[in-house]
Design a protein around this motif. Structure first.
Motif, PDB file in Angstrom:
ATOM      1  N   ALA A 158       3.882   0.472 -11.095  1.00 19.37           N
ATOM      2  CA  ALA A 158       3.386  -0.061  -9.823  1.00 19.37           C
ATOM      3  C   ALA A 158       3.325  -1.583  -9.822  1.00 19.37           C
ATOM      4  O   ALA A 158       3.617  -2.230  -8.800  1.00 19.37           O
ATOM      5  CB  ALA A 158       2.002   0.525  -9.516  1.00 19.37           C
ATOM      6  N   ILE A 167       5.803  -3.449  -2.122  1.00 18.88           N
ATOM      7  CA  ILE A 167       4.546  -2.778  -1.816  1.00 18.88           C
ATOM      8  C   ILE A 167       4.479  -2.276  -0.374  1.00 18.88           C
ATOM      9  O   ILE A 167       4.009  -1.169  -0.110  1.00 18.88           O
ATOM     10  CB  ILE A 167       3.348  -3.689  -2.141  1.00 18.88           C
ATOM     11  N   GLU A 168       4.969  -3.050   0.585  1.00 14.50           N
ATOM     12  CA  GLU A 168       4.944  -2.592   1.982  1.00 14.50           C
ATOM     13  C   GLU A 168       5.819  -1.349   2.159  1.00 14.50           C
ATOM     14  O   GLU A 168       5.441  -0.409   2.877  1.00 14.50           O
ATOM     15  CB  GLU A 168       5.418  -3.713   2.910  1.00 14.50           C
ATOM     16  N   GLU A 171       3.964   1.668   0.722  1.00 19.10           N
ATOM     17  CA  GLU A 171       2.944   2.178   1.638  1.00 19.10           C
ATOM     18  C   GLU A 171       3.576   2.971   2.781  1.00 19.10           C
ATOM     19  O   GLU A 171       3.060   4.017   3.185  1.00 19.10           O
ATOM     20  CB  GLU A 171       2.108   1.030   2.198  1.00 19.10           C
ATOM     21  N   ILE A 174       4.472   6.378   1.348  1.00 20.74           N
ATOM     22  CA  ILE A 174       3.285   7.198   1.091  1.00 20.74           C
ATOM     23  C   ILE A 174       2.806   7.872   2.380  1.00 20.74           C
ATOM     24  O   ILE A 174       2.428   9.049   2.388  1.00 20.74           O
ATOM     25  CB  ILE A 174       2.152   6.353   0.482  1.00 20.74           C
ATOM     26  N   LYS A 175       2.833   7.142   3.483  1.00 20.99           N
ATOM     27  CA  LYS A 175       2.363   7.680   4.764  1.00 20.99           C
ATOM     28  C   LYS A 175       3.217   8.842   5.257  1.00 20.99           C
ATOM     29  O   LYS A 175       2.781   9.627   6.102  1.00 20.99           O
ATOM     30  CB  LYS A 175       2.356   6.567   5.819  1.00 20.99           C
ATOM     31  N   GLN A 193      -3.816  -5.844  -5.417  1.00 20.15           N
ATOM     32  CA  GLN A 193      -3.076  -5.111  -4.391  1.00 20.15           C
ATOM     33  C   GLN A 193      -2.797  -3.666  -4.806  1.00 20.15           C
ATOM     34  O   GLN A 193      -2.749  -2.771  -3.960  1.00 20.15           O
ATOM     35  CB  GLN A 193      -1.759  -5.827  -4.082  1.00 20.15           C
ATOM     36  N   ILE A 194      -2.617  -3.450  -6.093  1.00 28.97           N
ATOM     37  CA  ILE A 194      -2.431  -2.078  -6.591  1.00 28.97           C
ATOM     38  C   ILE A 194      -3.744  -1.309  -6.466  1.00 28.97           C
ATOM     39  O   ILE A 194      -3.764  -0.136  -6.066  1.00 28.97           O
ATOM     40  CB  ILE A 194      -1.945  -2.078  -8.054  1.00 28.97           C
ATOM     41  N   ILE A 197      -4.177  -0.064  -2.939  1.00 27.14           N
ATOM     42  CA  ILE A 197      -3.382   1.137  -2.640  1.00 27.14           C
ATOM     43  C   ILE A 197      -4.066   2.382  -3.189  1.00 27.14           C
ATOM     44  O   ILE A 197      -4.127   3.423  -2.534  1.00 27.14           O
ATOM     45  CB  ILE A 197      -1.959   0.989  -3.220  1.00 27.14           C
ATOM     46  N   CYS A 198      -4.608   2.264  -4.392  1.00 22.07           N
ATOM     47  CA  CYS A 198      -5.312   3.397  -5.003  1.00 22.07           C
ATOM     48  C   CYS A 198      -6.495   3.829  -4.132  1.00 22.07           C
ATOM     49  O   CYS A 198      -6.704   5.024  -3.887  1.00 22.07           O
ATOM     50  CB  CYS A 198      -5.800   3.024  -6.405  1.00 22.07           C
ATOM     51  N   LYS A 200      -6.931   3.350  -0.970  1.00 18.86           N
ATOM     52  CA  LYS A 200      -6.534   3.781   0.373  1.00 18.86           C
ATOM     53  C   LYS A 200      -5.835   5.137   0.394  1.00 18.86           C
ATOM     54  O   LYS A 200      -6.022   5.930   1.333  1.00 18.86           O
ATOM     55  CB  LYS A 200      -5.616   2.715   0.977  1.00 18.86           C
ATOM     56  N   TYR A 201      -5.043   5.428  -0.647  1.00 17.26           N
ATOM     57  CA  TYR A 201      -4.168   6.597  -0.565  1.00 17.26           C
ATOM     58  C   TYR A 201      -4.429   7.672  -1.631  1.00 17.26           C
ATOM     59  O   TYR A 201      -3.724   8.680  -1.649  1.00 17.26           O
ATOM     60  CB  TYR A 201      -2.707   6.160  -0.653  1.00 17.26           C
TER      61      TYR A 201
END
Length: 480
Positions: A158, A167-168, A171, A174-175, A193-194, A197-198, A200-201
């Motif tokens: 990651a 990263i964008e 994301e 992932i969605k 930033q990693i 993500i953890c 949020k997702y």
């Protein structure tokens, strides 16, 4: 003498098919990261794993993923995101090998490969997709990839995905993945930033940190050679001639230096190849493949291009240039001396790099001894030519899955052939049962089928006597 029981089977209740593949691959005892994560993945627990490259993390997620696949499902059940095309290919090969006897199909997806090849594969049954974010997102936007049945989402390296500006895209991907999934994130470091993500997702993820072991000086014999730039190449030749390593990686700091060094080595008839980001993808993959298979002795690379490449039994690492970052020194030499095997790392140091070298020693906490090796002047000046009998001899590639044969049939999509047609023809052959039939791959003008349990020659013989959809076929057994 009793056969040692595979610990993966006894500890994690791995299926017989996957255990058989692990035995063939020589995986009998879990490495630390595998010991820590496999059971949690089997239970569907989201994980954040901080682990360095080369720690065995690919098998750590590859084993439970391959074991948990439902081979009857046509849509992908696992998605692995990687920062580079080379790593995508390697991860895919690893999971495919682990799932070989279970008939798990794995597809690498990356840019600069003709998209029609990937689309053709996706129209067939694919269980695991491994790819880089750019091409994956492109396929998703064009509705060529359906992730509604994904049970496992793996974000590999990651921090490197972040460094490369993905990263964008990550994301966005992932969605689009099914929400009822197990999410696994692997990273050597955990930037903010990693972490975001953890949060949020991921669903209440457990955190596992596999301690980065200090460089084991007993496993890697390190030394530094003080040498001016205009003498480096002669010293390099002397080292290669005296040691004649089966496999050696040589690191340079720029693409131009890689190409220049390889040109000189080829003039000296040393079997070698370049590896850097300016090379066309097919040549990069060929260089890695030839090196891993023992067809060439020396792989000359930049740090960036070599990131994530796993080479078994690497005898020697040579830092032709002192790395610009101390951490890269650890990555470079850590490629040798793995899994209890001995290795060697040599660094060429000129007076201009003294400050960088001191920073590296401070970073590693180890004072690398200066080499006391006596380089004979005649050998350095090239008067002592390499004898043919002492020169590198490529080893014959040892096939891992010796009981599996791959047959090519001269009929494909253009003749309206489907996997069921091939399956029906082969399953009716005398002496061939369902368990003997592996992965079937239908292409435009031909088809490929794997035959297990050392029955390749039998299937080859019997297939030549039958028709598929009423048409005669030609069958060929592929080498390797």
């Amino acid at each position: 003498m009793a056969v040692k029981k595979n610990q993966f089977a006894s500890k994690f209740k791995i299926s017989d098919e996957v255990t058989k593949a692990l035995d063939v691959m020589g995986y009998t005892e879990p490495m630390p990261v595998q010991e820590l994560v496999i059971r949690d993945i089997q239970m569907g627990q989201d994980l954040i794993v901080q682990s360095k490259t080369g720690s065995g993390k690919t098998a750590a997620f590859g084993i439970p993923v391959a074991d948990g696949i439902d081979i009857e499902e046509r849509l992908p059940q696992a998605l692995v995101l990687t920062p580079t095309r080379e790593l995508a290919v390697q991860v895919c090969e690893e999971i495919a090998s682990i799932g070989r006897y279970k008939k798990v199909r794995c597809l690498p997806v990356y840019g600069k490969q003709p998209i029609h090849i990937q689309l053709r594969q996706l129209k067939q049954r694919v269980h695991v997709v491994v790819g880089t974010p750019g091409r994956l997102l492109d396929l998703l936007k064009k509705k060529h990839l359906d992730l509604s049945e994904v049970k496992y989402l793996v974000i590999d390296e990651a921090d490197e995905l972040l460094k490369r500006g993905f990263i964008e895209d990550v994301e966005s991907i992932i969605k689009r993945v099914a929400s009822n999934r197990t999410t696994l994130l692997f990273s050597a470091t955990m930037p903010q930033q990693i972490e975001a993500i953890c949060s949020k997702y991921m669903d209440s993820p457990d955190r596992i940190e596999v301690a980065s072991e200090a460089i084991k000086t007993e496993d890697i014999r390190q030394s530094v050679i003080q040498v001016a730039d205009d003498w480096k190449f002669e010293r390099l030749k002397a080292i290669i001639d005296s040691r004649n390593p089966y496999s050696c990686m040589i690191f340079c700091n720029t693409r131009a230096k890689v190409d220049d060094l390889v040109k000189k080595l080829k003039i000296g008839r040393y079997p070698c190849a370049s590896l850097h980001g300016a090379m066309a993808q097919k040549y990069r993959l060929r260089a890695i493949s030839d090196f891993k298979e023992g067809k060439i002795q020396l792989l000359v690379a930049t740090d960036l291009a070599a990131r994530g490449i796993h080479i078994d039994q690497l005898d020697l690492v040579i830092n032709y240039n002192v790395p610009n970052e101390a951490e890269n020194y650890v990555h470079r030499i850590g490629r040798t001396g793995r899994a209890g095997k001995k290795g060697e790392a040599i660094t060429f140091l000129n007076v201009h790099d003294t400050a960088k070298w001191q920073a590296i020693e401070e970073f590693t906490g180890y004072k690398v001894p200066v080499s006391k090796e006596n380089f004979d002047r005649d050998k350095i000046e090239g008067k002592d030519k390499r004898k043919k009998q002492d020169a590198f001899k490529p080893k014959k590639t040892v096939k891992k899955h010796k009981d599996i044969a791959r047959l090519r049939i001269n009929a494909g999509k253009k003749k309206k052939i489907r996997p069921g047609d091939i399956l029906g023809a082969v399953s009716n052959l005398p002496g061939i049962g369902k368990d003997d039939i592996g992965i079937i791959d239908i292409q435009d003008t031909c088809s490929y089928i794997e035959i297990h349990n050392n029955k390749g020659d039998l299937a080859l013989k019997e297939l030549s006597k039958v028709t598929v959809k009423g048409k005669p076929i030609t069958v060929k057994k592929l080498k390797g």
